[in-house]
Write a protein that holds these residues in place. Sequence first.
Motif, PDB file in Angstrom:
ATOM      1  N   THR A  19       0.848  -1.188   0.000  1.00 56.06           N
ATOM      2  CA  THR A  19       0.000   0.000   0.000  1.00 56.06           C
ATOM      3  C   THR A  19       0.872   1.222   0.000  1.00 56.06           C
ATOM      4  OG1 THR A  19      -0.123   0.081   2.397  1.00 56.06           O
ATOM      5  CG2 THR A  19      -1.829  -1.182   1.280  1.00 56.06           C
ATOM      6  N   THR A  20       0.351   2.302  -0.544  1.00 59.45           N
ATOM      7  CA  THR A  20       1.074   3.566  -0.582  1.00 59.45           C
ATOM      8  C   THR A  20       0.172   4.640  -0.026  1.00 59.45           C
ATOM      9  OG1 THR A  20       2.231   2.841  -2.538  1.00 59.45           O
ATOM     10  CG2 THR A  20       2.320   5.173  -2.042  1.00 59.45           C
ATOM     11  N   LYS A  21       0.653   5.426   0.930  1.00 58.51           N
ATOM     12  CA  LYS A  21      -0.186   6.412   1.595  1.00 58.51           C
ATOM     13  C   LYS A  21       0.006   7.799   1.018  1.00 58.51           C
ATOM     14  CE  LYS A  21      -0.499   3.804   5.875  1.00 58.51           C
ATOM     15  NZ  LYS A  21      -0.313   3.797   7.333  1.00 58.51           N
ATOM     16  N   ASN A  22      -0.922   8.673   1.378  1.00 61.16           N
ATOM     17  CA  ASN A  22      -0.888  10.088   1.007  1.00 61.16           C
ATOM     18  C   ASN A  22      -1.066  10.295  -0.487  1.00 61.16           C
ATOM     19  OD1 ASN A  22      -0.476  10.463   3.665  1.00 61.16           O
ATOM     20  ND2 ASN A  22       1.652  11.149   3.496  1.00 61.16           N
ATOM     21  N   ALA A  23      -1.936   9.498  -1.087  1.00 63.13           N
ATOM     22  CA  ALA A  23      -2.386   9.704  -2.460  1.00 63.13           C
ATOM     23  C   ALA A  23      -1.247   9.825  -3.459  1.00 63.13           C
ATOM     24  CB  ALA A  23      -3.266  10.944  -2.537  1.00 63.13           C
TER      25      ALA A  23
ATOM     26  N   GLU B 261      22.915 -15.801  -8.888  1.00 63.36           N
ATOM     27  CA  GLU B 261      21.588 -15.779  -9.504  1.00 63.36           C
ATOM     28  C   GLU B 261      20.544 -15.227  -8.541  1.00 63.36           C
ATOM     29  OE1 GLU B 261      18.309 -18.835 -11.536  1.00 63.36           O
ATOM     30  OE2 GLU B 261      20.160 -19.623 -10.621  1.00 63.36           O
ATOM     31  N   ALA B 262      20.601 -15.672  -7.288  1.00 66.41           N
ATOM     32  CA  ALA B 262      19.594 -15.265  -6.308  1.00 66.41           C
ATOM     33  C   ALA B 262      19.643 -13.768  -6.037  1.00 66.41           C
ATOM     34  CB  ALA B 262      19.793 -16.044  -5.012  1.00 66.41           C
ATOM     35  N   ASN B 263      20.819 -13.259  -5.746  1.00 65.49           N
ATOM     36  CA  ASN B 263      20.933 -11.844  -5.413  1.00 65.49           C
ATOM     37  C   ASN B 263      20.613 -10.955  -6.614  1.00 65.49           C
ATOM     38  OD1 ASN B 263      22.080 -11.271  -2.528  1.00 65.49           O
ATOM     39  ND2 ASN B 263      23.132 -13.112  -3.228  1.00 65.49           N
ATOM     40  N   THR B 264      21.042 -11.379  -7.792  1.00 64.20           N
ATOM     41  CA  THR B 264      20.743 -10.602  -9.000  1.00 64.20           C
ATOM     42  C   THR B 264      19.244 -10.581  -9.268  1.00 64.20           C
ATOM     43  OG1 THR B 264      22.884 -11.198  -9.959  1.00 64.20           O
ATOM     44  CG2 THR B 264      21.204 -10.379 -11.469  1.00 64.20           C
ATOM     45  N   LYS B 265      18.615 -11.723  -9.073  1.00 60.85           N
ATOM     46  CA  LYS B 265      17.186 -11.828  -9.328  1.00 60.85           C
ATOM     47  C   LYS B 265      16.385 -10.939  -8.375  1.00 60.85           C
ATOM     48  CE  LYS B 265      13.883 -15.425 -10.645  1.00 60.85           C
ATOM     49  NZ  LYS B 265      13.665 -16.888 -10.730  1.00 60.85           N
ATOM     50  N   VAL B 266      16.766 -10.937  -7.106  1.00 57.05           N
ATOM     51  CA  VAL B 266      16.052 -10.110  -6.116  1.00 57.05           C
ATOM     52  C   VAL B 266      16.310  -8.630  -6.365  1.00 57.05           C
ATOM     53  CG1 VAL B 266      15.828  -9.561  -3.657  1.00 57.05           C
ATOM     54  CG2 VAL B 266      16.079 -11.932  -4.383  1.00 57.05           C
ATOM     55  N   LEU B 267      17.550  -8.269  -6.708  1.00 59.68           N
ATOM     56  CA  LEU B 267      17.880  -6.872  -7.013  1.00 59.68           C
ATOM     57  C   LEU B 267      17.008  -6.361  -8.165  1.00 59.68           C
ATOM     58  CD1 LEU B 267      19.940  -4.478  -6.490  1.00 59.68           C
ATOM     59  CD2 LEU B 267      21.252  -5.441  -8.381  1.00 59.68           C
ATOM     60  N   ASN B 268      16.927  -7.137  -9.229  1.00 56.41           N
ATOM     61  CA  ASN B 268      16.120  -6.736 -10.381  1.00 56.41           C
ATOM     62  C   ASN B 268      14.631  -6.716 -10.036  1.00 56.41           C
ATOM     63  OD1 ASN B 268      18.194  -6.320 -12.263  1.00 56.41           O
ATOM     64  ND2 ASN B 268      18.361  -8.510 -12.664  1.00 56.41           N
ATOM     65  N   ALA B 269      14.208  -7.645  -9.170  1.00 56.63           N
ATOM     66  CA  ALA B 269      12.801  -7.670  -8.764  1.00 56.63           C
ATOM     67  C   ALA B 269      12.422  -6.380  -8.048  1.00 56.63           C
ATOM     68  CB  ALA B 269      12.540  -8.877  -7.860  1.00 56.63           C
ATOM     69  N   GLY B 270      13.291  -5.909  -7.173  1.00 51.03           N
ATOM     70  CA  GLY B 270      13.030  -4.647  -6.479  1.00 51.03           C
ATOM     71  C   GLY B 270      13.002  -3.469  -7.428  1.00 51.03           C
ATOM     72  N   PHE B 271      13.927  -3.469  -8.383  1.00 52.03           N
ATOM     73  CA  PHE B 271      13.993  -2.382  -9.364  1.00 52.03           C
ATOM     74  C   PHE B 271      12.704  -2.311 -10.180  1.00 52.03           C
ATOM     75  CE2 PHE B 271      15.096  -0.439 -13.389  1.00 52.03           C
ATOM     76  CZ  PHE B 271      15.986   0.571 -13.049  1.00 52.03           C
ATOM     77  N   TYR B 272      12.282  -3.443 -10.731  1.00 50.52           N
ATOM     78  CA  TYR B 272      11.107  -3.442 -11.593  1.00 50.52           C
ATOM     79  C   TYR B 272       9.813  -3.320 -10.800  1.00 50.52           C
ATOM     80  CZ  TYR B 272      14.324  -4.637 -15.304  1.00 50.52           C
ATOM     81  OH  TYR B 272      15.360  -4.600 -16.200  1.00 50.52           O
TER      82      TYR B 272
ATOM     83  N   THR C  63       7.270  -0.609 -12.035  1.00 54.60           N
ATOM     84  CA  THR C  63       5.964  -1.036 -12.521  1.00 54.60           C
ATOM     85  C   THR C  63       4.818  -0.430 -11.723  1.00 54.60           C
ATOM     86  OG1 THR C  63       6.917  -3.132 -13.221  1.00 54.60           O
ATOM     87  CG2 THR C  63       4.521  -3.035 -13.044  1.00 54.60           C
ATOM     88  N   LEU C  64       4.976  -0.379 -10.399  1.00 52.61           N
ATOM     89  CA  LEU C  64       3.881   0.107  -9.564  1.00 52.61           C
ATOM     90  C   LEU C  64       3.925   1.604  -9.334  1.00 52.61           C
ATOM     91  CD1 LEU C  64       3.606  -2.758  -6.945  1.00 52.61           C
ATOM     92  CD2 LEU C  64       2.246  -2.371  -8.999  1.00 52.61           C
ATOM     93  N   GLU C  65       4.943   2.270  -9.866  1.00 52.84           N
ATOM     94  CA  GLU C  65       5.029   3.728  -9.770  1.00 52.84           C
ATOM     95  C   GLU C  65       4.757   4.200  -8.343  1.00 52.84           C
ATOM     96  OE1 GLU C  65       4.574   6.100 -12.750  1.00 52.84           O
ATOM     97  OE2 GLU C  65       4.863   4.576 -14.269  1.00 52.84           O
ATOM     98  N   LEU C  66       5.621   3.795  -7.444  1.00 53.90           N
ATOM     99  CA  LEU C  66       5.383   4.041  -6.025  1.00 53.90           C
ATOM    100  C   LEU C  66       5.486   5.505  -5.627  1.00 53.90           C
ATOM    101  CD1 LEU C  66       7.403   1.051  -4.590  1.00 53.90           C
ATOM    102  CD2 LEU C  66       4.971   1.206  -5.044  1.00 53.90           C
ATOM    103  N   ILE C  67       6.169   6.283  -6.408  1.00 52.91           N
ATOM    104  CA  ILE C  67       6.284   7.710  -6.136  1.00 52.91           C
ATOM    105  C   ILE C  67       5.924   8.461  -7.399  1.00 52.91           C
ATOM    106  CG2 ILE C  67       7.994   7.552  -4.282  1.00 52.91           C
ATOM    107  CD1 ILE C  67      10.161   7.875  -6.272  1.00 52.91           C
ATOM    108  N   PRO C  68       5.619   9.748  -7.317  1.00 46.46           N
ATOM    109  CA  PRO C  68       5.184  10.465  -8.512  1.00 46.46           C
ATOM    110  C   PRO C  68       6.161  10.349  -9.666  1.00 46.46           C
ATOM    111  CG  PRO C  68       4.814  11.794  -6.565  1.00 46.46           C
ATOM    112  CD  PRO C  68       5.566  10.591  -6.118  1.00 46.46           C
TER     113      PRO C  68
END
Length: 623
Positions: free
Chosen positions: A2-6, A209-220, A224-229
């Motif tokens: 969830t993201t607060k403050n609209a 593989e594991a660390n690279t995969k998680v790093l990229n997962a956080g980036f995308y 994708t979800l545009e968490l900030i303006p």
Amino acid sequence: MTTKNAITKNKDKKPEVLDTVVIRFVGDSGDGMQLTGTQFSDTSAMFGNDVATFPNYPAEIRAPQGSLYGVSGFQVHIGSVEISTAGDNVDLLVAMNPAGLKTNLFAVKPGHTIIVDTDSFTRKNLQKAKYESNPLEDNSLENYRVIEVSMTSITKETLKDIKGLDNKSITRSKNMFALGMVYWMYNRSVAHTTDFFKKKFATKPHLVEANTKVLNAGFYFAETLELIPNAYSIAPAKMKPGTYRIIMGNKATAWGFLAAAEKSGLELFLGSYPITPASDILHELVKHKHFGVKAFQAEDEIAGISSAIGAAFAGKLAITTTSGPGMALKAEALGLAMMIELPLVIVNVQRGGPSTGLPTKTEQSDLLQAMYGRNGESPVIVIAASTPANCFDYAFEASKLAIEHMSPVILLSDGYIANGSAPWKIKTVDEMPEINNNIIDKYIENWHPYKRNEDSLARNWAIPGTKGLEHRVGGLEKDRVSGNVSYMPENHEYMTNIRDEKIKRVQNYIPDIANEFSDEGDLLVVGWGGTYGSLHSAVKEMYEDGFTNVGFLHFNYLNPLPKNTKEILSKYKKIIVCELNNGQFVKVLKSNFNELNFLQYNKIQGLPFGNSELIQKFKQLLK
């Protein structure tokens, strides 16, 4: 999630350009916050930003999970402009657990961003952090932009198909998810960190593989979800031409000694006992046996300095490293080195005291110990580094002064600059000043071990085993010429005075001190050692805001003081000495210039000065 403050989506909006940003990563000591912060700062430095960092971790090897005193943090300040400190107030806080949020919320600017791992906000962890209610649910964070992410759960889902990973290894990878998010938010590439994985885990491809995969997962995930303006962009800084690398203070200190050994033509010997926060100097020098380094990990502090004294007697560039408690143990042997008049460098990376005190926190409380902490009249040269990068320069300078003046030199650093990092312009040995030693390597008629240079009063340095230069040295008083034991009253007074005069004459070989900003005026801010960044940044901000009546004077040479010290101090109506102790350097200044009036501003919290507190104090004095 969830993201607060609209927080709204806007795919077409371009990244907002910032001059600087301060980011702090916090979590349990096993959450990898130091690695996360280091990777972000290294990546930013490679991009061309100016960088300053501040690691802050608990003294316990592994504090209880979720506890308030077990929080480990790493703050990084990056910018397209000059960066002098690791920053004051925080623009982005990444909190991996409730304890990290509880102990660091005070530093976040209202309206700015907090990222939390919601999976860690369990009832048990909330209780450990002394929360009566969940801050994610009770509106206590309504003044901040809060981004709630189930990092642990998403990390586990991301890695469920990778073989060879246990649950602990999977959970530990969540710090890379957080790092990936921050990389996207500040327009950073993940390339440097993925290359780091390949080198670090070269024999463990499943971890790469594991660390690279998680790093990229956080980036995308962030993209994708545009968490900030929008994302933010910090342009490269304008720096003097040259080749740079980001370097920590302790590593820079070790490299400064390597350069001094090369320049002087002497073998480097380090005799040391591990102690926080100085141990990394030993760890670094051990790696460089190919440069002729001999590193000895002694059984205790006394053995460490005693072995270094033996190495100095044998004609080596001799170093010993420690922190406050170890400095106390070395005091007697340091007096011996002073009495024999051998070149020796003692590095004291200061930490919070007294006794065991605050092992992982910074302080400047060992100055008087360095100046006077020996029996009898025992003057030695005392200098201090002031930034992570110039630890290199002052390690080199400490070696040069010790060799050329045949005296122990105490080099003061502190936990803040030793563990902090900053861009350092790489130097060649040819760019470093010459180091001239006092070694006599062949028989000279009428030679005596305490025959001195007329200008510097440094005695000559005869290497044991040189035919015709056989001699004895020790802790008993010497005859002024022959070096034989002497109990003559007049001789003892003469030798006491000449050892003191020898240190005073070092003034003739060190540079004059230079003030910054106002050349004269209403207020002079005075500091020494590792407070440089904070004080310089505060005075600079005031000066640029129109306070052109404020000057800044920072000391690296503490004993003796530069020749022109009084001349500069006398140009200002008020002088305030700022220190991370209870007022030690101000005592030194008062004893040397008792006709001047010194004010003082002190902080003893295991933390560096903040810009806002300094500026507030300086403005009060100008009213």
